[in-house]
Design an enzyme around this catalytic site. Sequence first.
Site, short mmCIF file in Angstrom:
data_model
loop_
_atom_site.label_atom_id
_atom_site.label_comp_id
_atom_site.label_asym_id
_atom_site.label_seq_id
_atom_site.Cartn_x
_atom_site.Cartn_y
_atom_site.Cartn_z
N ASP A 69 0.80 -1.23 0.00
CA ASP A 69 0.00 0.00 0.00
C ASP A 69 0.83 1.29 0.00
O ASP A 69 0.35 2.34 0.41
CB ASP A 69 -0.96 0.03 1.19
CG ASP A 69 -1.93 -1.13 1.19
OD1 ASP A 69 -2.73 -1.23 0.25
OD2 ASP A 69 -1.87 -1.96 2.13
N HIS A 71 -3.73 -1.78 -6.61
CA HIS A 71 -2.88 -0.66 -7.00
C HIS A 71 -3.74 0.44 -7.60
O HIS A 71 -4.27 0.30 -8.71
CB HIS A 71 -1.82 -1.13 -8.00
CG HIS A 71 -0.89 -2.15 -7.42
ND1 HIS A 71 0.11 -2.75 -8.15
CD2 HIS A 71 -0.79 -2.67 -6.16
CE1 HIS A 71 0.78 -3.60 -7.38
NE2 HIS A 71 0.24 -3.55 -6.18
#
Length: 397
Positions: free
Chosen positions: A8, A38
């Site tokens: 992340d 993503h």
Amino acid sequence: MVDLGYGDAGKGTVVDALCASAPVRAVLRFNGGGQAAHNVVLPSGRHHTFAQFGSGTLRGVPTHLTRFMVVDPLSLALEAAALGNPFHLLTVDENAPLATPWHRAANQRREVARGAARHGSCGLGIGETMAYGLSHADAPRAGDVRSPALLRRRLAAVEDFYGADPQISLDEVVDVFRAFGQAVSIVGGAYVDRLLGEGPCVFEGAQGVLLDEWRGWHPHTTWSTTTFDNVAELCPSFVRLGVVRTYTTRHGAGPFVTADPTLALPEPHNGVGEWQGAFRAGHFDAVAHRYAVEVCGGVDELAVTHLDVPARVPGLRVCTSYDLEGVAWNRIVPGPFRDLAYQEGLTTLLARARPGATHRPDDWTGEIGSLLGAPVTLESWGPTADDKRHVAAKGSA
């Protein structure tokens, strides 16, 4: 490109920025599977959370799923539909493992059975697919979709191993997997060399080094090599780009020394997940990120994301050492490769550690580069490519 944290860190937006700033022949996915998340936001406002397609897809950059990528044809079909079915931009290595609904169901049953001792999982069967492949030479692979008889036989073997599930139809799975084979181009291993010979490519990693199957805090890890090791098997020479946020985050269970729930840190694309658990955020963990750099074999350059956040969060700091029951600890010493007992020992120690020395830098970019021993060549001050600043490394033209 790898994430030097727990995932992340902003890999999607970094890949999008790289594809926007210069011609890119293809984005190559080299680990993980459909559990990637993503996020890419275009200046127009269009947003997509990429799972299996590369994060350059919105700019028309082709994606190649290498043999190290676990491919899930069912979830891939859903992602493709959300993107307008850009199958012409997708190639898949014939040796890429295929995740099935039986793998996913087994993964979820196994995680539920752990109760409060959950390892942390996306519940998509990635680890189960890898485990099955290690013990079954006939595990389904992408190239099998070219032979209907072989495909059915191998999918039937998966069903036999896990047991029939009334919610999963073998015939329907075979049909979806065959449709996948007709929609995408299945290629041999030499295709990577061809792509590399035709122009610059971006290797897009998934998850983070601190979740690596051999280097992360076992057992709260992934069944995936998240370092540069897979890239090194595919490409003899490449620029090692590490990605970090100005603050550290972790999704799911496992040690997180600098977690601080009192910090008002924004998170528009992450939250509590059914399988992953809570999303946590905290101060920049230089100790853990230095460990990630070390076990990666070093990085050549850094991309730092969320540089706009510290100005809005005055309590945010950088942690440069841990306090382990009164003992200062500024380096996590890597153990022997593939020594999971050593990694589990680190997990026990990190669960007892607390932040030690902390400070708030005036120059976050310079401080992070100095702490991690590499120049910051990309700064991200917001979600789009227009919010990125490309910085030349010292000594480069």
